[in-house]
Design a protein around this motif. Structure first.
Motif, PDB file in Angstrom:
ATOM      1  N   GLN A 107      45.251  77.740  34.804  1.00 40.00           N
ATOM      2  CA  GLN A 107      46.548  78.419  34.779  1.00 40.00           C
ATOM      3  C   GLN A 107      47.621  77.405  34.371  1.00 40.00           C
ATOM      4  OE1 GLN A 107      47.332  81.649  35.179  1.00 40.00           O
ATOM      5  NE2 GLN A 107      45.152  82.094  35.341  1.00 40.00           N
ATOM      6  N   PRO A 108      48.490  77.752  33.418  1.00 43.24           N
ATOM      7  CA  PRO A 108      49.539  76.807  33.010  1.00 43.24           C
ATOM      8  C   PRO A 108      50.475  76.464  34.166  1.00 43.24           C
ATOM      9  CG  PRO A 108      49.333  78.622  31.434  1.00 43.24           C
ATOM     10  CD  PRO A 108      48.518  78.998  32.636  1.00 43.24           C
ATOM     11  N   ASP A 109      50.752  75.182  34.318  1.00 40.48           N
ATOM     12  CA  ASP A 109      51.759  74.716  35.276  1.00 40.48           C
ATOM     13  C   ASP A 109      52.365  73.432  34.731  1.00 40.48           C
ATOM     14  OD1 ASP A 109      49.976  72.640  35.870  1.00 40.48           O
ATOM     15  OD2 ASP A 109      49.138  73.670  37.609  1.00 40.48           O
ATOM     16  N   VAL A 110      53.055  72.664  35.564  1.00 43.72           N
ATOM     17  CA  VAL A 110      53.775  71.491  35.061  1.00 43.72           C
ATOM     18  C   VAL A 110      52.838  70.427  34.495  1.00 43.72           C
ATOM     19  CG1 VAL A 110      55.760  71.837  36.558  1.00 43.72           C
ATOM     20  CG2 VAL A 110      53.834  70.488  37.374  1.00 43.72           C
ATOM     21  N   THR A 111      51.565  70.414  34.897  1.00 45.03           N
ATOM     22  CA  THR A 111      50.644  69.375  34.418  1.00 45.03           C
ATOM     23  C   THR A 111      49.406  69.938  33.729  1.00 45.03           C
ATOM     24  OG1 THR A 111      49.583  69.297  36.601  1.00 45.03           O
ATOM     25  CG2 THR A 111      51.357  67.704  36.170  1.00 45.03           C
ATOM     26  N   VAL A 141      47.631  72.951  30.953  1.00 39.99           N
ATOM     27  CA  VAL A 141      47.635  74.048  29.993  1.00 39.99           C
ATOM     28  C   VAL A 141      46.171  74.328  29.639  1.00 39.99           C
ATOM     29  CG1 VAL A 141      49.925  73.741  28.964  1.00 39.99           C
ATOM     30  CG2 VAL A 141      48.015  72.347  28.152  1.00 39.99           C
ATOM     31  N   PRO A 142      45.836  75.560  29.268  1.00 40.09           N
ATOM     32  CA  PRO A 142      44.428  75.875  29.008  1.00 40.09           C
ATOM     33  C   PRO A 142      43.867  75.248  27.737  1.00 40.09           C
ATOM     34  CG  PRO A 142      45.823  77.779  28.592  1.00 40.09           C
ATOM     35  CD  PRO A 142      46.697  76.753  29.235  1.00 40.09           C
ATOM     36  N   VAL A 143      44.736  74.863  26.812  1.00 38.21           N
ATOM     37  CA  VAL A 143      44.300  74.184  25.586  1.00 38.21           C
ATOM     38  C   VAL A 143      45.109  72.896  25.456  1.00 38.21           C
ATOM     39  CG1 VAL A 143      43.995  74.337  23.091  1.00 38.21           C
ATOM     40  CG2 VAL A 143      43.834  76.413  24.495  1.00 38.21           C
ATOM     41  N   PHE A 144      44.430  71.769  25.373  1.00 39.42           N
ATOM     42  CA  PHE A 144      45.142  70.501  25.237  1.00 39.42           C
ATOM     43  C   PHE A 144      44.302  69.528  24.420  1.00 39.42           C
ATOM     44  CE2 PHE A 144      42.697  70.528  29.122  1.00 39.42           C
ATOM     45  CZ  PHE A 144      42.126  69.271  29.214  1.00 39.42           C
ATOM     46  N   HIS A 145      44.822  68.325  24.213  1.00 42.97           N
ATOM     47  CA  HIS A 145      44.184  67.347  23.334  1.00 42.97           C
ATOM     48  C   HIS A 145      43.601  66.188  24.136  1.00 42.97           C
ATOM     49  CE1 HIS A 145      46.995  69.533  20.763  1.00 42.97           C
ATOM     50  NE2 HIS A 145      46.270  69.165  19.730  1.00 42.97           N
ATOM     51  N   GLN A 146      42.484  65.691  23.671  1.00 42.09           N
ATOM     52  CA  GLN A 146      41.853  64.522  24.273  1.00 42.09           C
ATOM     53  C   GLN A 146      41.437  63.536  23.177  1.00 42.09           C
ATOM     54  OE1 GLN A 146      38.453  65.628  26.650  1.00 42.09           O
ATOM     55  NE2 GLN A 146      39.654  65.746  28.528  1.00 42.09           N
ATOM     56  N   MET A 147      41.301  62.281  23.600  1.00 36.96           N
ATOM     57  CA  MET A 147      40.654  61.281  22.761  1.00 36.96           C
ATOM     58  C   MET A 147      39.425  60.775  23.500  1.00 36.96           C
ATOM     59  SD  MET A 147      41.682  57.400  21.690  1.00 36.96           S
ATOM     60  CE  MET A 147      40.969  56.837  23.240  1.00 36.96           C
ATOM     61  N   GLU A 148      38.311  60.716  22.798  1.00 40.54           N
ATOM     62  CA  GLU A 148      37.076  60.165  23.366  1.00 40.54           C
ATOM     63  C   GLU A 148      36.779  58.839  22.665  1.00 40.54           C
ATOM     64  OE1 GLU A 148      33.541  60.286  25.841  1.00 40.54           O
ATOM     65  OE2 GLU A 148      35.443  61.397  25.832  1.00 40.54           O
ATOM     66  N   GLN A 151      56.746  71.590  28.040  1.00 34.91           N
ATOM     67  CA  GLN A 151      57.841  71.209  27.139  1.00 34.91           C
ATOM     68  C   GLN A 151      57.310  70.797  25.773  1.00 34.91           C
ATOM     69  OE1 GLN A 151      59.598  68.457  30.318  1.00 34.91           O
ATOM     70  NE2 GLN A 151      61.438  69.073  29.207  1.00 34.91           N
ATOM     71  N   LEU A 152      56.099  70.271  25.735  1.00 36.70           N
ATOM     72  CA  LEU A 152      55.505  69.843  24.467  1.00 36.70           C
ATOM     73  C   LEU A 152      55.145  71.025  23.578  1.00 36.70           C
ATOM     74  CD1 LEU A 152      53.176  67.047  25.860  1.00 36.70           C
ATOM     75  CD2 LEU A 152      55.173  66.694  24.403  1.00 36.70           C
ATOM     76  N   TYR A 153      55.053  72.215  24.170  1.00 38.35           N
ATOM     77  CA  TYR A 153      54.676  73.404  23.404  1.00 38.35           C
ATOM     78  C   TYR A 153      55.825  74.405  23.311  1.00 38.35           C
ATOM     79  CZ  TYR A 153      49.953  71.610  23.831  1.00 38.35           C
ATOM     80  OH  TYR A 153      48.838  70.810  23.748  1.00 38.35           O
ATOM     81  N   GLY A 154      57.020  73.985  23.729  1.00 38.97           N
ATOM     82  CA  GLY A 154      58.176  74.865  23.677  1.00 38.97           C
ATOM     83  C   GLY A 154      58.866  74.815  22.322  1.00 38.97           C
ATOM     84  N   ALA A 155      59.992  75.515  22.249  1.00 37.19           N
ATOM     85  CA  ALA A 155      60.735  75.614  20.983  1.00 37.19           C
ATOM     86  C   ALA A 155      62.053  74.844  21.042  1.00 37.19           C
ATOM     87  CB  ALA A 155      60.999  77.077  20.646  1.00 37.19           C
TER      88      ALA A 155
END
Length: 333
Positions: free
Chosen positions: A199-203, A205-212, A317-321
């Motif tokens: 569930q989206p909250d302050v920390t 989001v259901p889709v995000f980025h990672q580095m391996e 905020q990173l996905y806002g407008a």
């Protein structure tokens, strides 16, 4: 209060005479809102006997369809009126042009670019094009990474399945692909999206980025892992950033650690990545001899790094407008 055909006829006439979207919304609420006439009439059906209830329900459904049809037609009519008004507006061509908003590379892309530069300088190769798949095989996401059959991450509640495949839950799913395709020594990084049932909250989001990051060689040890992590944290945040290593558990690494950084303003530690020495079973599952080769791996959330660097309080905020906010994020300002 029961509604008759005359009430509906009068209501449709009123709807057809509305001239603004506000008036139309008021008419909709009058009939179909939580306290609307039709809504209350449907609620009152419970007090009737069975035969009368069936008859009245049929009439009310017919009334409701007529009201809804009138609302739709009036909405189209008002939309056309508003469109015509805009088209008929006279434009003052002497007005000065609006100032163009200066764009900027998105904060997430900035962090990815800087990490890519850092690991390239340390001899790592990015396989984000060749071995990077959002839709993955279950074996790459779980089995080959030594994740047992009964692990909760395999459940439908935590993972999005697409037939026999799934949306990967971590970029670590690229490890088996790389290990099966390449021969050691291997120094690889992969950047990509991952998908979680969060569930989206302050920390979150259901889709995000990672580095391996993956390093496999004959004489690799934990010191190499720590040196690499400490170096890239200093590269992004400077020498003043305090870090700590905590013992942890991941099925695909042994030993495993989590790395925290100190946030002075909040006066607390923030976990930013998980790491460890690649589990011998993972090396064996992918066709290499664990007695001959060892390695380390770690995965880091890009959004978490961006939040930390730019001082953002909410990952959303990173996905806002908010163009002003995003344009003001400059990694090397």
């Amino acid at each position: 209060m029961m509604i008759n055909a005359q009430d509906i006829h009068d209501g449709i006439n009123i709807i057809n005479q509305t001239q603004t979207e506000a008036d139309l919304e008021s008419a909709r609420l009058h009939w179909l809102g939580k306290k609307g006439l039709l809504t209350n009439a449907f609620k009152a059906l419970g007090a009737l006997d069975k035969d009368e209830r069936v008859e009245k329900a049929k009439s009310l459904n017919e009334f409701k369809e007529k009201i809804q049809a009138a609302l739709v037609q009036s909405k189209l009519r008002i939309s056309q009126i508003l469109l015509n008004e805009k088209l008929n507006q006279q434009l003052d061509m002497t007005l000065p042009a609006r100032d163009a908003i200066k764009g900027n590379t998105h904060p997430i892309s900035q962090v990815i670019n800087q990490l890519h530069r850092f690991f390239e300088l340390r001899g790592f190769t990015s396989y984000s094009a060749e071995h990077n798949f959002d839709v993955e095989e279950e074996s790459n996401n779980f089995s080959l990474l030594n994740i047992p059959e009964n692990h909760p991450a395999r459940s439908m509640q935590d993972t999005f399945f697409i037939g026999s495949q799934l949306l990967r839950t971590h970029v670590s799913a690229s490890q088996p692909r790389i290990l099966k395709q390449l021969n050691p020594p291997i120094k690889a990084v992969v950047f990509g999206r991952v998908y979680r049932s969060d569930q989206p909250d302050v920390t979150h989001v259901p889709v995000f980025h990672q580095m391996e990051c993956l390093y496999i060689d004959k004489k690799c040890h934990f010191g190499h892992l720590k040196d690499t992590i400490d170096a890239f944290i200093r590269y992004l945040f400077g020498h003043s950033m305090k870090t700590r290593y905590r013992s942890s558990y991941f099925p695909f690494t042994e030993p495993s650690v989590e790395i925290d950084v100190w946030m002075p303003e909040e006066k607390q530690w923030l976990e930013i990545l998980g790491a460890g020495m690649v589990h011998p079973n993972v090396i064996k599952n992918c066709g290499h001899d664990p007695d001959s080769f060892r390695g380390f791996a770690f995965g880091v959330g890009i959004e978490r790094l961006a939040m930390l660097y730019f001082g953002l309080k909410d990952v959303r905020q990173l996905y806002g407008a908010d163009v002003e906010l995003l344009s003001g994020c400059d990694l090397w300002q």
